[in-house]
Design a protein around this motif. Structure first.
Motif, PDB file in Angstrom:
ATOM      1  N   GLY A  21       8.280   1.683  -8.680  1.00 42.76           N
ATOM      2  CA  GLY A  21       7.631   2.675  -7.830  1.00 42.76           C
ATOM      3  C   GLY A  21       7.896   2.430  -6.356  1.00 42.76           C
ATOM      4  O   GLY A  21       8.956   1.948  -5.976  1.00 42.76           O
ATOM      5  N   VAL A  22       6.918   2.755  -5.544  1.00 40.49           N
ATOM      6  CA  VAL A  22       7.010   2.569  -4.097  1.00 40.49           C
ATOM      7  C   VAL A  22       6.268   1.286  -3.755  1.00 40.49           C
ATOM      8  O   VAL A  22       5.107   1.126  -4.093  1.00 40.49           O
ATOM      9  N   GLN A  23       6.949   0.368  -3.115  1.00 42.06           N
ATOM     10  CA  GLN A  23       6.385  -0.928  -2.746  1.00 42.06           C
ATOM     11  C   GLN A  23       6.206  -1.011  -1.232  1.00 42.06           C
ATOM     12  O   GLN A  23       6.998  -0.445  -0.495  1.00 42.06           O
ATOM     13  N   GLY A  24       5.204  -1.742  -0.786  1.00 37.53           N
ATOM     14  CA  GLY A  24       5.031  -1.987   0.642  1.00 37.53           C
ATOM     15  C   GLY A  24       3.721  -1.458   1.166  1.00 37.53           C
ATOM     16  O   GLY A  24       2.774  -1.219   0.419  1.00 37.53           O
ATOM     17  N   GLY A  25       3.684  -1.243   2.460  1.00 46.90           N
ATOM     18  CA  GLY A  25       2.487  -0.748   3.120  1.00 46.90           C
ATOM     19  C   GLY A  25       2.669  -0.736   4.620  1.00 46.90           C
ATOM     20  O   GLY A  25       3.708  -1.153   5.141  1.00 46.90           O
ATOM     21  N   ASN A  26       1.674  -0.241   5.314  1.00 45.34           N
ATOM     22  CA  ASN A  26       1.669  -0.209   6.777  1.00 45.34           C
ATOM     23  C   ASN A  26       2.933   0.451   7.347  1.00 45.34           C
ATOM     24  O   ASN A  26       3.613  -0.110   8.189  1.00 45.34           O
ATOM     25  N   LYS A  27       3.244   1.639   6.836  1.00 42.34           N
ATOM     26  CA  LYS A  27       4.405   2.443   7.261  1.00 42.34           C
ATOM     27  C   LYS A  27       5.746   1.763   6.998  1.00 42.34           C
ATOM     28  O   LYS A  27       6.751   2.090   7.615  1.00 42.34           O
TER      29      LYS A  27
END
Length: 119
Positions: free
Chosen positions: A58-64
């Motif tokens: 899926g989509v990993q990460g955070g904070n833009k």
């Protein structure tokens, strides 16, 4: 004659943070998610494992700061295969993320921004 006015902005509780932090982060996430969803048919498929792991990651990460990719160890080799490669699944190709983004990135961003614009 130039007249100036003093303007005072009074933010509703939480509005400033929503405008400057939450909305941009949400938009960047949605751009990554929509890109992932739309690029799935162009990911090469022999056994289906690379597509499955890409979707599972899926989509990993955070904070833009988000990323999309695959858990399979061989995806990095398939991604850079030459244009003359004979793909077993029609409509698939190497560089699936970058090629799709070059063709459709602007429309993805426009669509996401339109859905998330302030009302």
């Amino acid at each position: 004659m130039i007249e100036t006015a003093n303007i005072k902005v009074i933010w509703n509780k939480g509005a400033y943070d929503k405008i400057t932090k939450e909305v941009p982060d949400h938009i960047v996430y949605e751009v990554a998610r929509e890109t992932l969803d739309l690029v799935m048919p162009t990911i090469p498929e022999r056994t289906g494992k690379m597509k499955q792991t890409t979707l599972a990651r899926g989509v990993q990460g955070g904070n833009k700061n988000y990323r999309i990719g695959s858990y399979t160890d061989y995806a990095k080799y398939v991604y850079v295969m030459p244009d003359k490669t004979h793909w077993t699944t029609p409509g698939t190709n190497a560089h699936w993320f970058s090629e799709y983004w070059q063709k459709h990135g602007k429309s993805i961003v426009d669509s996401v921004v339109e859905r998330n614009k302030l009302k």
